[in-house]
Design a protein around this motif. Sequence first.
Motif, PDB file in Angstrom:
ATOM      1  N   GLY A 107      51.516  34.456  36.183  1.00 32.54           N
ATOM      2  CA  GLY A 107      51.226  35.862  36.428  1.00 32.54           C
ATOM      3  C   GLY A 107      52.406  36.751  36.096  1.00 32.54           C
ATOM      4  O   GLY A 107      52.243  37.878  35.624  1.00 32.54           O
ATOM      5  N   TYR A 129      42.649  39.884  39.328  1.00 38.61           N
ATOM      6  CA  TYR A 129      41.545  39.102  38.797  1.00 38.61           C
ATOM      7  C   TYR A 129      40.990  38.307  39.976  1.00 38.61           C
ATOM      8  O   TYR A 129      41.614  37.364  40.451  1.00 38.61           O
ATOM      9  CB  TYR A 129      42.008  38.160  37.691  1.00 38.61           C
ATOM     10  CG  TYR A 129      40.927  37.204  37.237  1.00 38.61           C
ATOM     11  CD1 TYR A 129      39.877  37.648  36.437  1.00 38.61           C
ATOM     12  CD2 TYR A 129      40.939  35.870  37.618  1.00 38.61           C
ATOM     13  CE1 TYR A 129      38.877  36.783  36.031  1.00 38.61           C
ATOM     14  CE2 TYR A 129      39.943  34.998  37.212  1.00 38.61           C
ATOM     15  CZ  TYR A 129      38.919  35.456  36.423  1.00 38.61           C
ATOM     16  OH  TYR A 129      37.932  34.590  36.033  1.00 38.61           O
ATOM     17  N   VAL A 133      46.722  38.871  41.374  1.00 34.72           N
ATOM     18  CA  VAL A 133      47.175  37.708  40.615  1.00 34.72           C
ATOM     19  C   VAL A 133      48.569  37.301  41.102  1.00 34.72           C
ATOM     20  O   VAL A 133      49.507  38.096  41.023  1.00 34.72           O
ATOM     21  CB  VAL A 133      47.213  38.028  39.102  1.00 34.72           C
ATOM     22  CG1 VAL A 133      47.843  36.881  38.327  1.00 34.72           C
ATOM     23  CG2 VAL A 133      45.815  38.324  38.584  1.00 34.72           C
ATOM     24  N   LEU A 139      47.533  31.114  34.801  1.00 36.64           N
ATOM     25  CA  LEU A 139      46.156  31.594  34.669  1.00 36.64           C
ATOM     26  C   LEU A 139      45.171  30.442  34.823  1.00 36.64           C
ATOM     27  O   LEU A 139      44.064  30.631  35.323  1.00 36.64           O
ATOM     28  CB  LEU A 139      45.964  32.268  33.307  1.00 36.64           C
ATOM     29  CG  LEU A 139      46.909  33.432  32.964  1.00 36.64           C
ATOM     30  CD1 LEU A 139      46.418  34.155  31.719  1.00 36.64           C
ATOM     31  CD2 LEU A 139      47.043  34.405  34.120  1.00 36.64           C
ATOM     32  N   VAL A 144      41.263  31.504  35.397  1.00 40.28           N
ATOM     33  CA  VAL A 144      40.932  32.581  34.461  1.00 40.28           C
ATOM     34  C   VAL A 144      40.190  31.970  33.283  1.00 40.28           C
ATOM     35  O   VAL A 144      40.611  30.956  32.723  1.00 40.28           O
ATOM     36  CB  VAL A 144      42.210  33.302  33.980  1.00 40.28           C
ATOM     37  CG1 VAL A 144      41.884  34.296  32.878  1.00 40.28           C
ATOM     38  CG2 VAL A 144      42.874  34.021  35.144  1.00 40.28           C
TER      39      VAL A 144
END
Length: 309
Positions: A107, A129, A133, A139, A144
Amino acid sequence: MAAAGAPDGMEEPGMDTEAETVAAEAPARPLNCVEAEAAAGVAAEDPCAARGSLQPAPAQPPGDPAGQASVSNGEDAGGGAGRELVDLKIIWNKTKHDVKFPLDSTGSELKQKIHSITGLPPAMQKVMYKGLVPEEKTLREIRVTSGAKIMVVGSTINDVLAVNTPKDAAQQDAKAEENKKEPLCRQKQHRKVLDKGKPEDVMPSVKGAQERLPTVPLSGMYNKSGGKVRLTFKLEQDQLWIGTKERTEKLPMGSIKNVVSEPIEGHEDYHMMAFQLGPTEASYYWVYWVPTQYVDAIKDTVLGKWQYF
């Protein structure tokens, strides 16, 4: 008499040696293509066809995969060649940015990428998100997926300065305007009550002191119509009771928007005080001749800073 010699058809001894010596001493001559092919035993219709083998190989035609296999697509936004990328939509300030970013980046690294795109410093970013985050997680760890929308909240330093500067100036102007206003106790609507003088049964005041709310109601004061009023603080019910001869209003503390007060000229040990019951000044409920030692305690209790039990 004929000279003695070698028989016909026979070479004299030493002739091969002389020929070899001459050949060795003679400078080497480049062979032409015919001679080269003859020496190599190659038969070709075009004696010089072998020349083509000396020419550079033709360039690969456009679109040939073999010629493009080593060309990078230049879309690795995180600089990680060979790393798995995801397509992200970075949304900030109503603007969308399509970005390819390494799935195993953190992040914190994503914030740096957003900074390069938007100019928004990482310290002023809120990147979301499915929640905020985490800077230390990748991620991939927060799941993600490709095509995900990354929401960014924050303002650049220039935006902050542009917003705050006019606001500060407006506040200063408002404060200066307020200072120009005449004291409340001189205004006509208040003057007609104050001109009645201090009530005989008003509670005594202690100038320059701050005391806790008394256990008994504050009484002997006037309201804006000049009638007697008393204030009772029901802390266990979180209510303020405003009582007059006609009725008692029971107000939840949370419904009171604000409390304002001002010393009474010539009687600074007493204040005039207003409780804001609605969105405008028209909703103020005025009380006159409040002992000064209780003013701070009333404000703090009603506005929820302290509670006195």
